[in-house]
Write a protein that holds these residues in place. Sequence first.
Motif: not given
Length: 226
Positions: A197-226
Amino acid sequence: MFSDMFIKLWENGIIQQGIWETIYMTVISSLIAYAIGLPLGVVLNVTSKEGIQPTYWLNRILGLVVNFFRSIPFIILMVAMLPVAKMIVGVSLGNQAMIVMLVIAASPYVARMVESSLQEVSAGVIEAAQSMGANNLQIIWKVLLPEAKPSLIAGAVISMVTILGYSAMAATIGGTGLGQIAISYGHQRFNPDVTWCCVFLTVIIVQVIQEAGTWIARKTDKRHGK
Protein backbone atom coordinates in the motif's frame (compact mmCIF):
# COMPACT_ATOMS: atom_id res chain seq x y z
CA MET A 1 -7.94 -9.05 1.34
CA PHE A 2 -6.47 -6.58 3.82
CA SER A 3 -4.93 -7.51 7.15
CA ASP A 4 -6.29 -6.30 10.46
CA MET A 5 -3.20 -4.11 10.78
CA PHE A 6 -3.93 -2.31 7.51
CA ILE A 7 -7.58 -1.71 8.48
CA LYS A 8 -6.49 -0.39 11.88
CA LEU A 9 -3.92 1.95 10.35
CA TRP A 10 -6.46 3.27 7.85
CA GLU A 11 -9.23 3.78 10.39
CA ASN A 12 -6.86 5.61 12.75
CA GLY A 13 -5.68 7.89 9.95
CA ILE A 14 -2.06 6.76 10.23
CA ILE A 15 -1.70 6.03 6.50
CA GLN A 16 -3.28 9.35 5.60
CA GLN A 17 -0.92 11.08 8.01
CA GLY A 18 1.99 9.21 6.44
CA ILE A 19 1.02 10.56 3.01
CA TRP A 20 0.94 14.13 4.33
CA GLU A 21 4.27 13.78 6.15
CA THR A 22 5.95 12.34 3.05
CA ILE A 23 4.67 15.20 0.89
CA TYR A 24 5.60 17.76 3.55
CA MET A 25 9.18 16.52 3.88
CA THR A 26 9.60 16.32 0.11
CA VAL A 27 8.25 19.80 -0.64
CA ILE A 28 10.06 21.60 2.20
CA SER A 29 13.34 19.82 1.47
CA SER A 30 13.03 20.55 -2.25
CA LEU A 31 12.41 24.26 -1.69
CA ILE A 32 15.39 24.64 0.65
CA ALA A 33 17.60 22.48 -1.57
CA TYR A 34 16.79 24.69 -4.55
CA ALA A 35 17.41 27.85 -2.54
CA ILE A 36 20.94 26.51 -2.06
CA GLY A 37 21.48 24.45 -5.22
CA LEU A 38 20.15 26.96 -7.78
CA PRO A 39 22.67 29.74 -7.09
CA LEU A 40 25.40 27.13 -6.64
CA GLY A 41 24.58 25.67 -10.05
CA VAL A 42 24.59 29.13 -11.62
CA VAL A 43 28.04 29.83 -10.20
CA LEU A 44 29.31 26.48 -11.46
CA ASN A 45 28.06 27.29 -14.95
CA VAL A 46 29.22 30.90 -15.03
CA THR A 47 32.73 30.09 -13.74
CA SER A 48 33.28 27.08 -16.00
CA LYS A 49 35.72 27.16 -18.92
CA GLU A 50 32.89 27.93 -21.36
CA GLY A 51 31.06 30.24 -18.93
CA ILE A 52 30.59 33.98 -19.14
CA GLN A 53 33.09 34.55 -16.30
CA PRO A 54 35.60 31.68 -16.32
CA THR A 55 37.22 31.32 -12.89
CA TYR A 56 39.14 28.09 -12.70
CA TRP A 57 40.00 28.03 -9.00
CA LEU A 58 36.45 28.83 -7.83
CA ASN A 59 34.85 26.36 -10.24
CA ARG A 60 37.32 23.70 -9.18
CA ILE A 61 36.71 24.15 -5.46
CA LEU A 62 32.91 24.22 -5.79
CA GLY A 63 33.03 21.23 -8.12
CA LEU A 64 35.07 19.20 -5.64
CA VAL A 65 32.68 20.04 -2.79
CA VAL A 66 29.62 19.14 -4.86
CA ASN A 67 31.17 15.89 -6.08
CA PHE A 68 32.23 14.96 -2.55
CA PHE A 69 28.69 15.10 -1.16
CA ARG A 70 27.17 13.52 -4.27
CA SER A 71 29.48 10.54 -3.99
CA ILE A 72 28.31 9.61 -0.47
CA PRO A 73 25.42 7.11 -0.31
CA PHE A 74 22.45 8.75 1.41
CA ILE A 75 22.18 6.21 4.20
CA ILE A 76 25.82 6.84 5.15
CA LEU A 77 25.44 10.60 4.79
CA MET A 78 22.50 10.54 7.22
CA VAL A 79 24.60 8.92 9.92
CA ALA A 80 27.57 11.22 9.29
CA MET A 81 25.44 14.37 9.39
CA LEU A 82 23.57 13.60 12.65
CA PRO A 83 25.72 16.09 14.63
CA VAL A 84 25.11 18.73 11.96
CA ALA A 85 21.35 18.23 12.17
CA LYS A 86 21.45 18.54 15.95
CA MET A 87 23.47 21.75 15.67
CA ILE A 88 21.01 23.27 13.17
CA VAL A 89 17.60 22.17 14.49
CA GLY A 90 18.49 20.98 18.00
CA VAL A 91 17.62 17.32 17.40
CA SER A 92 19.27 14.44 15.60
CA LEU A 93 16.13 12.31 15.18
CA GLY A 94 12.72 12.87 13.62
CA ASN A 95 11.38 14.78 10.63
CA GLN A 96 13.23 18.02 11.37
CA ALA A 97 16.55 16.20 11.32
CA MET A 98 15.44 14.31 8.24
CA ILE A 99 14.78 17.55 6.35
CA VAL A 100 18.31 18.71 7.17
CA MET A 101 19.69 15.42 5.80
CA LEU A 102 17.57 15.69 2.66
CA VAL A 103 18.73 19.25 2.01
CA ILE A 104 22.40 18.34 2.50
CA ALA A 105 22.04 15.37 0.15
CA ALA A 106 19.90 17.10 -2.47
CA SER A 107 21.58 20.51 -2.76
CA PRO A 108 24.70 19.22 -4.61
CA TYR A 109 22.45 17.11 -6.85
CA VAL A 110 20.31 20.16 -7.63
CA ALA A 111 23.43 22.23 -8.34
CA ARG A 112 24.58 19.77 -11.00
CA MET A 113 21.09 19.62 -12.51
CA VAL A 114 20.97 23.41 -12.74
CA GLU A 115 24.48 23.57 -14.21
CA SER A 116 23.51 21.01 -16.83
CA SER A 117 20.33 22.92 -17.73
CA LEU A 118 22.18 26.20 -18.17
CA GLN A 119 24.72 24.53 -20.43
CA GLU A 120 21.91 23.86 -22.89
CA VAL A 121 21.43 27.58 -23.55
CA SER A 122 22.72 28.48 -27.01
CA ALA A 123 26.02 30.33 -27.03
CA GLY A 124 24.61 32.52 -29.80
CA VAL A 125 21.91 33.87 -27.51
CA ILE A 126 24.49 34.74 -24.86
CA GLU A 127 26.77 36.39 -27.41
CA ALA A 128 23.85 38.45 -28.71
CA ALA A 129 23.13 39.71 -25.18
CA GLN A 130 26.81 40.56 -24.68
CA SER A 131 26.94 42.46 -27.96
CA MET A 132 24.02 44.57 -26.73
CA GLY A 133 26.00 45.58 -23.66
CA ALA A 134 24.39 43.29 -21.07
CA ASN A 135 26.54 42.64 -18.02
CA ASN A 136 26.98 39.21 -16.45
CA LEU A 137 24.19 39.65 -13.90
CA GLN A 138 21.75 40.73 -16.61
CA ILE A 139 22.75 37.76 -18.76
CA ILE A 140 22.08 35.39 -15.85
CA TRP A 141 18.66 36.83 -14.98
CA LYS A 142 17.40 37.77 -18.45
CA VAL A 143 19.02 35.16 -20.68
CA LEU A 144 20.37 32.06 -18.96
CA LEU A 145 17.56 31.39 -16.47
CA PRO A 146 14.62 32.27 -18.79
CA GLU A 147 16.05 30.31 -21.72
CA ALA A 148 16.76 27.29 -19.54
CA LYS A 149 13.39 27.41 -17.74
CA PRO A 150 11.84 24.26 -19.30
CA SER A 151 14.99 22.26 -18.60
CA LEU A 152 15.21 23.67 -15.07
CA ILE A 153 11.62 22.62 -14.39
CA ALA A 154 12.27 19.14 -15.75
CA GLY A 155 15.34 18.95 -13.51
CA ALA A 156 13.28 20.09 -10.53
CA VAL A 157 10.85 17.23 -11.13
CA ILE A 158 13.68 14.70 -11.19
CA SER A 159 15.15 16.25 -8.05
CA MET A 160 11.83 16.10 -6.19
CA VAL A 161 11.35 12.46 -7.11
CA THR A 162 14.88 11.73 -5.89
CA ILE A 163 14.20 13.54 -2.62
CA LEU A 164 10.96 11.61 -2.24
CA GLY A 165 12.96 8.40 -2.58
CA TYR A 166 15.42 9.59 0.04
CA SER A 167 12.57 10.45 2.42
CA ALA A 168 11.56 6.78 2.50
CA MET A 169 14.66 6.21 4.63
CA ALA A 170 13.28 8.52 7.33
CA ALA A 171 12.50 5.60 9.62
CA THR A 172 16.20 4.87 10.09
CA ILE A 173 16.63 8.11 12.06
CA GLY A 174 13.22 8.25 13.67
CA GLY A 175 11.40 10.02 10.88
CA THR A 176 7.84 9.33 9.83
CA GLY A 177 5.97 9.11 6.54
CA LEU A 178 5.16 6.24 4.23
CA GLY A 179 8.66 4.80 4.55
CA GLN A 180 8.30 4.47 8.30
CA ILE A 181 4.87 2.85 7.95
CA ALA A 182 6.16 0.37 5.36
CA ILE A 183 9.09 -0.64 7.56
CA SER A 184 7.51 -0.57 11.03
CA TYR A 185 3.99 -1.83 10.30
CA GLY A 186 4.59 -3.73 7.08
CA HIS A 187 8.00 -5.39 6.90
CA GLN A 188 8.77 -5.82 10.60
CA ARG A 189 5.28 -7.12 11.44
CA PHE A 190 4.92 -9.32 8.35
CA ASN A 191 2.02 -7.40 6.78
CA PRO A 192 2.88 -7.26 3.06
CA ASP A 193 -0.38 -5.50 2.21
CA VAL A 194 0.71 -2.53 4.33
CA THR A 195 4.09 -2.48 2.58
CA TRP A 196 2.56 -2.64 -0.89
CA CYS A 197 0.00 0.00 0.00
CA CYS A 198 2.86 2.37 0.88
CA VAL A 199 4.60 1.47 -2.39
CA PHE A 200 1.43 2.14 -4.36
CA LEU A 201 0.81 5.49 -2.65
CA THR A 202 4.43 6.54 -3.24
CA VAL A 203 4.07 5.71 -6.93
CA ILE A 204 0.94 7.86 -7.11
CA ILE A 205 2.75 10.82 -5.52
CA VAL A 206 5.63 10.40 -7.98
CA GLN A 207 3.22 10.32 -10.93
CA VAL A 208 1.46 13.48 -9.76
CA ILE A 209 4.79 15.29 -9.44
CA GLN A 210 5.91 13.99 -12.84
CA GLU A 211 2.72 14.95 -14.67
CA ALA A 212 2.51 18.39 -13.06
CA GLY A 213 6.16 19.10 -13.81
CA THR A 214 5.85 17.91 -17.41
CA TRP A 215 2.79 20.10 -17.97
CA ILE A 216 4.50 23.20 -16.53
CA ALA A 217 7.69 22.55 -18.53
CA ARG A 218 5.66 22.20 -21.73
CA LYS A 219 3.80 25.45 -21.06
CA THR A 220 7.04 27.37 -20.47
CA ASP A 221 8.85 25.96 -23.50
CA LYS A 222 8.85 28.64 -26.20
CA ARG A 223 9.84 26.08 -28.81
CA HIS A 224 6.32 24.61 -28.62
CA GLY A 225 3.05 26.39 -28.89
CA LYS A 226 1.25 27.41 -25.72
